[in-house]
Design a protein around this motif. Structure first.
Motif, PDB file in Angstrom:
ATOM      1  N   ASP A 118     -23.059  34.499  20.511  1.00 16.28           N
ATOM      2  CA  ASP A 118     -22.952  34.267  18.741  1.00 16.28           C
ATOM      3  C   ASP A 118     -22.900  32.155  19.760  1.00 16.28           C
ATOM      4  OD1 ASP A 118     -22.182  36.359  17.581  1.00 16.28           O
ATOM      5  OD2 ASP A 118     -20.192  34.938  17.029  1.00 16.28           O
ATOM      6  N   ASP A 119     -23.804  31.978  18.913  1.00 13.10           N
ATOM      7  CA  ASP A 119     -24.368  30.037  18.924  1.00 13.10           C
ATOM      8  C   ASP A 119     -25.320  30.059  19.038  1.00 13.10           C
ATOM      9  OD1 ASP A 119     -21.421  29.912  18.115  1.00 13.10           O
ATOM     10  OD2 ASP A 119     -20.910  29.235  19.418  1.00 13.10           O
ATOM     11  N   GLY A 120     -26.466  30.461  20.569  1.00  9.47           N
ATOM     12  CA  GLY A 120     -27.194  30.409  21.364  1.00  9.47           C
ATOM     13  C   GLY A 120     -26.962  29.444  22.257  1.00  9.47           C
ATOM     14  N   TYR A 121     -26.101  29.720  22.937  1.00 10.11           N
ATOM     15  CA  TYR A 121     -26.552  28.862  23.883  1.00 10.11           C
ATOM     16  C   TYR A 121     -27.393  28.828  25.204  1.00 10.11           C
ATOM     17  CZ  TYR A 121     -21.625  27.045  23.108  1.00 10.11           C
ATOM     18  OH  TYR A 121     -20.544  26.724  21.922  1.00 10.11           O
ATOM     19  N   GLU A 122     -27.665  27.506  25.697  1.00  5.69           N
ATOM     20  CA  GLU A 122     -29.178  27.795  26.637  1.00  5.69           C
ATOM     21  C   GLU A 122     -28.532  28.573  27.643  1.00  5.69           C
ATOM     22  OE1 GLU A 122     -31.915  24.187  28.531  1.00  5.69           O
ATOM     23  OE2 GLU A 122     -30.059  24.247  28.796  1.00  5.69           O
ATOM     24  N   TYR A 171     -22.562  21.106  26.655  1.00  8.23           N
ATOM     25  CA  TYR A 171     -23.381  22.351  26.236  1.00  8.23           C
ATOM     26  C   TYR A 171     -24.545  22.752  26.029  1.00  8.23           C
ATOM     27  CZ  TYR A 171     -19.097  22.922  29.662  1.00  8.23           C
ATOM     28  OH  TYR A 171     -18.527  23.120  30.417  1.00  8.23           O
ATOM     29  N   ARG A 172     -25.803  22.509  25.959  1.00 10.60           N
ATOM     30  CA  ARG A 172     -27.049  22.352  25.131  1.00 10.60           C
ATOM     31  C   ARG A 172     -27.017  24.167  24.700  1.00 10.60           C
ATOM     32  NH1 ARG A 172     -30.012  18.241  25.122  1.00 10.60           N
ATOM     33  NH2 ARG A 172     -32.134  19.517  24.787  1.00 10.60           N
ATOM     34  N   HIS A 173     -27.677  24.014  23.217  1.00  9.38           N
ATOM     35  CA  HIS A 173     -27.793  25.027  22.712  1.00  9.38           C
ATOM     36  C   HIS A 173     -29.464  25.439  22.856  1.00  9.38           C
ATOM     37  CE1 HIS A 173     -24.408  25.612  20.356  1.00  9.38           C
ATOM     38  NE2 HIS A 173     -24.390  24.749  20.407  1.00  9.38           N
ATOM     39  N   LEU A 174     -30.270  26.516  22.591  1.00  8.28           N
ATOM     40  CA  LEU A 174     -31.343  27.174  22.888  1.00  8.28           C
ATOM     41  C   LEU A 174     -32.178  25.656  22.697  1.00  8.28           C
ATOM     42  CD1 LEU A 174     -31.001  30.559  22.755  1.00  8.28           C
ATOM     43  CD2 LEU A 174     -31.786  29.898  24.455  1.00  8.28           C
ATOM     44  N   SER A 175     -33.291  25.741  22.880  1.00  2.00           N
ATOM     45  CA  SER A 175     -34.795  24.864  22.162  1.00  2.00           C
ATOM     46  C   SER A 175     -35.313  26.121  21.301  1.00  2.00           C
ATOM     47  CB  SER A 175     -35.267  24.741  23.134  1.00  2.00           C
ATOM     48  OG  SER A 175     -36.170  25.408  24.310  1.00  2.00           O
ATOM     49  N   TRP A 176     -36.711  25.913  20.348  1.00  7.31           N
ATOM     50  CA  TRP A 176     -37.247  26.175  19.658  1.00  7.31           C
ATOM     51  C   TRP A 176     -38.270  27.030  20.878  1.00  7.31           C
ATOM     52  CZ3 TRP A 176     -36.159  29.044  15.387  1.00  7.31           C
ATOM     53  CH2 TRP A 176     -35.453  27.816  14.658  1.00  7.31           C
ATOM     54  N   MET A 177     -38.740  26.353  21.658  1.00  5.09           N
ATOM     55  CA  MET A 177     -39.321  26.429  22.985  1.00  5.09           C
ATOM     56  C   MET A 177     -38.682  28.035  23.538  1.00  5.09           C
ATOM     57  SD  MET A 177     -41.490  24.743  25.346  1.00  5.09           S
ATOM     58  CE  MET A 177     -40.531  24.343  27.086  1.00  5.09           C
ATOM     59  N   GLN A 178     -37.831  27.926  23.438  1.00  3.58           N
ATOM     60  CA  GLN A 178     -36.908  28.869  25.082  1.00  3.58           C
ATOM     61  C   GLN A 178     -36.841  30.220  23.817  1.00  3.58           C
ATOM     62  OE1 GLN A 178     -33.455  26.693  25.903  1.00  3.58           O
ATOM     63  NE2 GLN A 178     -33.937  26.457  27.851  1.00  3.58           N
ATOM     64  N   ILE A 179     -36.296  30.639  22.395  1.00  2.00           N
ATOM     65  CA  ILE A 179     -36.406  30.885  21.847  1.00  2.00           C
ATOM     66  C   ILE A 179     -37.433  31.737  21.342  1.00  2.00           C
ATOM     67  CG2 ILE A 179     -35.930  32.346  19.655  1.00  2.00           C
ATOM     68  CD1 ILE A 179     -33.204  28.647  19.045  1.00  2.00           C
ATOM     69  N   LYS A 180     -38.533  30.909  21.398  1.00  2.00           N
ATOM     70  CA  LYS A 180     -39.778  31.575  21.269  1.00  2.00           C
ATOM     71  C   LYS A 180     -40.276  32.219  22.654  1.00  2.00           C
ATOM     72  CE  LYS A 180     -41.424  29.108  17.562  1.00  2.00           C
ATOM     73  NZ  LYS A 180     -42.099  27.681  16.923  1.00  2.00           N
TER      74      LYS A 180
END
Length: 418
Positions: A133-137, A177-186
């Motif tokens: 859950d939440d999509g952390y980096e 705590y950072r969440h994922l970036s769009w670049m990381q998700i892709k």
């Protein structure tokens, strides 16, 4: 002339060396082509070579029966530091994935579960679903490399307003705590091991906000993810497990195929509620034994008199095994099926003037307990474990009894058999 001849010999020798080096390079490339693959460690590091995963289920997994149980695990953060219960360390997470592998669990996607629900499509013998859950980096940096090592599938629920950002609830605890970036998700889309799903826009408790606001959170988060990732978003996670009949209906009407909550229970494949799937929260302090018990199902104690051993089972999975002493021929331990009735950290037997540490009552005056000791601290039968010498109770070694006591809940089944 001699100088020209020497130069020609040198040139020929150099050409031969170059040809040999090129040939050797080709051989190495061909060899590693089938044995290596590229993994990007994070969004700003270069590609490195890592050996392809060779981990696979043990051979005995081919013979296990198909289970109707479906555990869905809920994780939040995986990292080297674990400041709150919602974190799991890298080492513990890897150990948990190894437990899944060793015990024949196969992670599947929620889409595969839906296909089973709709058509009865085949599933692995022991299916399990891993959700984050939440999509952390730190999923990208820490969890994903471990999942790749095991070739395990997972579901990642994203909060669209916090992609590439830090959130409010961690900031309130003086954490960022950072969440994922769009670049990381892709980048992760390419792995084939991660499905992305919706966890709303801003992470509210849906049952506590107006329905029109909840509707916006449910619909628009889906639209944003589908537009950005060019894929259909089929599943939803209720923030904090908060929902009601209206929000549940809205999830269905918005085109989702299913949703997950927080229930601390296992699902059963013959009784699925696709819009309220149960999940087991995996927290920081869970031990490996507790983890295996949690995912495996109902607890049971098996006492085998013929070989003087006790087995702790969760579902059909063996959790632990201990050497015991059951009743002597003149004072036998009763056979049959029972339940744990009471727990007592330090019992006392007035009949034998002995302390009975970590006592578990399962029938009348019959107990499971640690090897007893008198008021002087002298143990009775410590050197006779593995033999039927007790007064009818079931004795365990020092240390073993506490493990069994801590693991056991009142009401679980006890089977005493030959």
């Amino acid at each position: 002339m001699k100088k020209d001849k020497n130069k020609k010999s040198f040139d020929f020798f150099l050409i031969v060396i170059i040809i040999l080096l090129v040939s050797l390079s080709c051989i190495i490339i061909l060899f590693f082509h089938n044995n290596l693959f590229f993994v990007k460690l994070n969004y700003n590091t270069s590609l490195i070579l890592i050996k392809k995963p060779e981990l696979k289920h043990p051979d005995y997994c081919k013979n296990i029966k198909h289970s109707k149980r479906l555990p869905i695990l809920m994780y939040h953060k995986v990292d080297t530091k674990t400041p709150t219960e919602y974190w799991v360390s890298n080492e513990k997470f890897q150990a948990q994935m190894q437990i899944l592998l060793d015990n024949c669990f196969t992670p599947i996607f929620l889409n595969e579960l839906y296909e089973y629900y709709l058509t009865g499509a085949n599933l692995p013998a022991r299916p399990i679903i891993l959700t984050f859950d939440d999509g952390y980096e730190n999923f990208f940096l820490n969890a994903l490399p471990i999942l790749k090592k095991f070739n395990f599938k997972s579901e990642l629920f994203l909060i669209t307003d916090y992609i590439g950002e830090t959130n409010k609830w961690d900031s309130l605890k003086e954490q960022n705590y950072r969440h994922l970036s769009w670049m990381q998700i892709k980048e992760m889309q390419k792995s084939g091991l991660v499905n992305f799903e919706s966890h709303t826009i801003t992470h509210p408790k849906l049952a506590k906000i107006p329905l029109n606001q909840a509707k916006q959170e449910i619909i628009e988060s889906k639209q944003i993810l589908e537009q950005k990732l060019d894929m259909r978003i089929n599943f939803f996670s209720y923030p904090y497990g908060s929902y009601n009949a209206e929000t549940k209906k809205q999830v269905k009407d918005s085109g989702y195929l299913g949703a997950v909550g927080v229930y601390q229970k296992i699902n059963f494949l013959n009784d699925l509620d696709m819009l309220a799937l149960r999940r087991l929260n995996i927290e920081r302090d869970i031990t490996n034994k507790e983890f295996l018990t949690k995912i495996s199902g109902e607890k049971k104690i098996i006492i085998d008199i013929s070989d003087q051993k006790m087995k702790l089972l969760a579902g059909n999975t063996l959790i632990s095994e201990y050497i015991i002493s059951t009743g002597a021929k003149a004072t036998p331990t009763p056979r049959g099926e029972f339940k744990i009735l009471t727990k007592n950290k330090l019992g006392w037997s007035s009949l034998y003037n002995s302390y009975l540490p970590f006592s578990l009552q399962f029938f009348g005056n019959y107990l499971i307990h640690e090897v007893p000791y008198d008021k002087a601290g002298v143990r009775d039968g410590l050197d006779k474990l593995g033999q039927a010498v007790s007064h009818g109770c079931v004795r365990l070694d020092i240390g073993d009894a506490k493990e069994v006591f801590d693991w056991t809940d009142i009401g679980i089944g006890v089977v005493v058999q030959e």
